[in-house]
Design a protein around this motif. Structure first.
Motif, PDB file in Angstrom:
ATOM      1  N   ALA A  36      60.071  68.618  74.434  1.00 44.48           N
ATOM      2  CA  ALA A  36      61.070  69.683  74.488  1.00 44.48           C
ATOM      3  C   ALA A  36      62.266  69.273  73.630  1.00 44.48           C
ATOM      4  N   ARG A  37      62.851  70.245  72.941  1.00 45.37           N
ATOM      5  CA  ARG A  37      63.907  69.916  71.977  1.00 45.37           C
ATOM      6  C   ARG A  37      64.808  71.099  71.709  1.00 45.37           C
ATOM      7  N   TYR A  38      65.909  70.838  71.033  1.00 43.49           N
ATOM      8  CA  TYR A  38      66.799  71.871  70.521  1.00 43.49           C
ATOM      9  C   TYR A  38      67.312  71.406  69.164  1.00 43.49           C
ATOM     10  N   GLY A  39      67.882  72.311  68.382  1.00 47.80           N
ATOM     11  CA  GLY A  39      68.374  71.954  67.051  1.00 47.80           C
ATOM     12  C   GLY A  39      67.252  71.712  66.057  1.00 47.80           C
ATOM     13  N   SER A  47      48.478  80.407  54.271  1.00 45.48           N
ATOM     14  CA  SER A  47      47.641  79.756  53.269  1.00 45.48           C
ATOM     15  C   SER A  47      46.195  80.184  53.486  1.00 45.48           C
ATOM     16  N   ARG A  48      45.547  80.626  52.416  1.00 45.98           N
ATOM     17  CA  ARG A  48      44.123  80.978  52.456  1.00 45.98           C
ATOM     18  C   ARG A  48      43.801  81.990  53.556  1.00 45.98           C
ATOM     19  N   GLY A  49      44.684  82.952  53.757  1.00 45.92           N
ATOM     20  CA  GLY A  49      44.450  83.995  54.743  1.00 45.92           C
ATOM     21  C   GLY A  49      44.717  83.582  56.184  1.00 45.92           C
ATOM     22  N   ARG A  50      45.226  82.398  56.391  1.00 47.36           N
ATOM     23  CA  ARG A  50      45.544  81.913  57.738  1.00 47.36           C
ATOM     24  C   ARG A  50      47.044  81.681  57.858  1.00 47.36           C
ATOM     25  N   SER A  51      47.526  81.646  59.098  1.00 49.08           N
ATOM     26  CA  SER A  51      48.939  81.338  59.329  1.00 49.08           C
ATOM     27  C   SER A  51      49.048  80.261  60.398  1.00 49.08           C
ATOM     28  N   MET A  52      50.147  79.523  60.339  1.00 48.21           N
ATOM     29  CA  MET A  52      50.371  78.425  61.276  1.00 48.21           C
ATOM     30  C   MET A  52      51.876  78.239  61.412  1.00 48.21           C
ATOM     31  N   GLY A  53      52.321  77.895  62.616  1.00 48.62           N
ATOM     32  CA  GLY A  53      53.720  77.559  62.831  1.00 48.62           C
ATOM     33  C   GLY A  53      53.944  76.099  62.470  1.00 48.62           C
ATOM     34  N   VAL A  54      55.116  75.795  61.926  1.00 51.14           N
ATOM     35  CA  VAL A  54      55.463  74.423  61.560  1.00 51.14           C
ATOM     36  C   VAL A  54      56.782  74.076  62.238  1.00 51.14           C
ATOM     37  N   LEU A  55      56.731  73.098  63.138  1.00 49.58           N
ATOM     38  CA  LEU A  55      57.900  72.678  63.894  1.00 49.58           C
ATOM     39  C   LEU A  55      58.367  71.333  63.370  1.00 49.58           C
ATOM     40  N   PHE A  56      59.683  71.195  63.192  1.00 50.64           N
ATOM     41  CA  PHE A  56      60.235  69.940  62.688  1.00 50.64           C
ATOM     42  C   PHE A  56      61.611  69.693  63.295  1.00 50.64           C
ATOM     43  N   GLY A  57      61.892  68.419  63.542  1.00 49.07           N
ATOM     44  CA  GLY A  57      63.230  67.963  63.885  1.00 49.07           C
ATOM     45  C   GLY A  57      63.681  68.302  65.290  1.00 49.07           C
ATOM     46  N   GLY A  58      64.973  68.117  65.488  1.00 45.57           N
ATOM     47  CA  GLY A  58      65.598  68.437  66.758  1.00 45.57           C
ATOM     48  C   GLY A  58      66.016  67.220  67.549  1.00 45.57           C
ATOM     49  N   PHE A 106      69.611  70.262  63.408  1.00 45.69           N
ATOM     50  CA  PHE A 106      70.532  71.262  62.870  1.00 45.69           C
ATOM     51  C   PHE A 106      70.455  71.349  61.349  1.00 45.69           C
ATOM     52  N   HIS A 107      69.254  71.212  60.821  1.00 46.09           N
ATOM     53  CA  HIS A 107      69.005  71.379  59.391  1.00 46.09           C
ATOM     54  C   HIS A 107      68.718  72.858  59.120  1.00 46.09           C
ATOM     55  N   VAL A 108      68.554  73.182  57.864  1.00 45.62           N
ATOM     56  CA  VAL A 108      68.180  74.528  57.457  1.00 45.62           C
ATOM     57  C   VAL A 108      66.774  74.459  56.884  1.00 45.62           C
ATOM     58  N   SER A 109      65.943  75.424  57.250  1.00 44.66           N
ATOM     59  CA  SER A 109      64.599  75.459  56.680  1.00 44.66           C
ATOM     60  C   SER A 109      64.254  76.895  56.315  1.00 44.66           C
ATOM     61  N   ILE A 110      63.423  77.006  55.305  1.00 42.95           N
ATOM     62  CA  ILE A 110      62.948  78.320  54.889  1.00 42.95           C
ATOM     63  C   ILE A 110      61.502  78.173  54.443  1.00 42.95           C
ATOM     64  N   ILE A 118      63.311  72.065  53.504  1.00 41.48           N
ATOM     65  CA  ILE A 118      64.247  71.610  54.534  1.00 41.48           C
ATOM     66  C   ILE A 118      65.428  70.949  53.841  1.00 41.48           C
ATOM     67  N   LEU A 119      66.629  71.362  54.237  1.00 41.11           N
ATOM     68  CA  LEU A 119      67.856  70.848  53.632  1.00 41.11           C
ATOM     69  C   LEU A 119      68.858  70.522  54.725  1.00 41.11           C
ATOM     70  N   GLY A 120      69.555  69.402  54.542  1.00 40.62           N
ATOM     71  CA  GLY A 120      70.658  69.058  55.431  1.00 40.62           C
ATOM     72  C   GLY A 120      70.202  68.536  56.770  1.00 40.62           C
ATOM     73  N   GLY A 121      71.072  68.724  57.741  1.00 44.74           N
ATOM     74  CA  GLY A 121      70.812  68.222  59.075  1.00 44.74           C
ATOM     75  C   GLY A 121      71.578  66.946  59.333  1.00 44.74           C
ATOM     76  N   HIS A 122      71.357  66.386  60.506  1.00 47.53           N
ATOM     77  CA  HIS A 122      72.061  65.174  60.916  1.00 47.53           C
ATOM     78  C   HIS A 122      71.128  64.276  61.696  1.00 47.53           C
ATOM     79  N   SER A 123      71.255  62.981  61.483  1.00 45.33           N
ATOM     80  CA  SER A 123      70.498  61.982  62.226  1.00 45.33           C
ATOM     81  C   SER A 123      71.466  61.175  63.075  1.00 45.33           C
ATOM     82  N   LEU A 124      71.281  61.201  64.402  1.00 46.21           N
ATOM     83  CA  LEU A 124      72.120  60.403  65.300  1.00 46.21           C
ATOM     84  C   LEU A 124      71.885  58.913  65.083  1.00 46.21           C
ATOM     85  N   ALA A 125      70.641  58.528  64.891  1.00 43.01           N
ATOM     86  CA  ALA A 125      70.288  57.111  64.799  1.00 43.01           C
ATOM     87  C   ALA A 125      71.040  56.415  63.669  1.00 43.01           C
TER      88      ALA A 125
END
Length: 154
Positions: A36-39, A47-58, A106-110, A118-125
């Motif tokens: 579970a995540r936020y941000g 692609s090739r007639g198929r679709s898929m969700g892509v989750l990154f970061g947070g 809290f990055h931007v993706s399109i 994917i552009l920007g965002g912040h890394s706590l570590a």
């Protein structure tokens, strides 16, 4: 301070007399279920007639068994994995890409066709805000998907 690890899919049910009705479907995931995540970002690629969700970061709260009085509400970056999510069947698969070294929140993706930027965002570590633009290409043949990342510096 608990977050849900379910996927919520919003869809348009009908459009009558300029009135739009939405339906929210809650789906449990199987496979490599992302924590579970936020941000984070969640984009859809085609692609090739198929679709898929892509989750990154947070970010996510630290696990309850690691919480102390001082760190009860603390959060950590999620691992820099890319998750492909099949919305129809609720299957998730995790990919580790060497170009993505830090979890970013809290990055931007399109998304455009088979590519996510994917552009920007912040890394706590590391307390960094990378200036890189990441290009992630997803190929969805009938077999296993191919996920590739290219770093476009500066």
């Amino acid at each position: 301070n608990e977050l849900s690890d379910k996927i919520y899919v919003m869809s348009v049910v009908c459009k009558n007399n300029k009135k739009v009705t939405f339906r929210c479907t809650e789906k449990d995931l199987v496979g490599d279920v992302p924590e579970a995540r936020y941000g984070h970002s969640l984009d859809v690629v085609y692609s090739r007639g198929r679709s898929m969700g892509v989750l990154f970061g947070g970010r996510s709260y630290i696990p309850s068994n690691q919480r102390t009085t001082e760190r009860w509400n603390s959060v950590d970056d999620c691992l820099p994995h890319v998750f492909l999510v099949d919305f129809e069947f609720g299957c998730a698969t995790s990919y580790i890409l060497p170009e993505l070294q830090d979890g970013l929140s809290f990055h931007v993706s399109i998304a455009r066709n088979d590519t996510i930027y994917i552009l920007g965002g912040h890394s706590l570590a590391n307390n960094i805000r990378p200036a890189n633009l990441y290009r992630i290409r997803i190929d969805l043949p009938l077999g296993s998907p191919a996920v590739n990342c290219t770093v476009l510096p500066g």
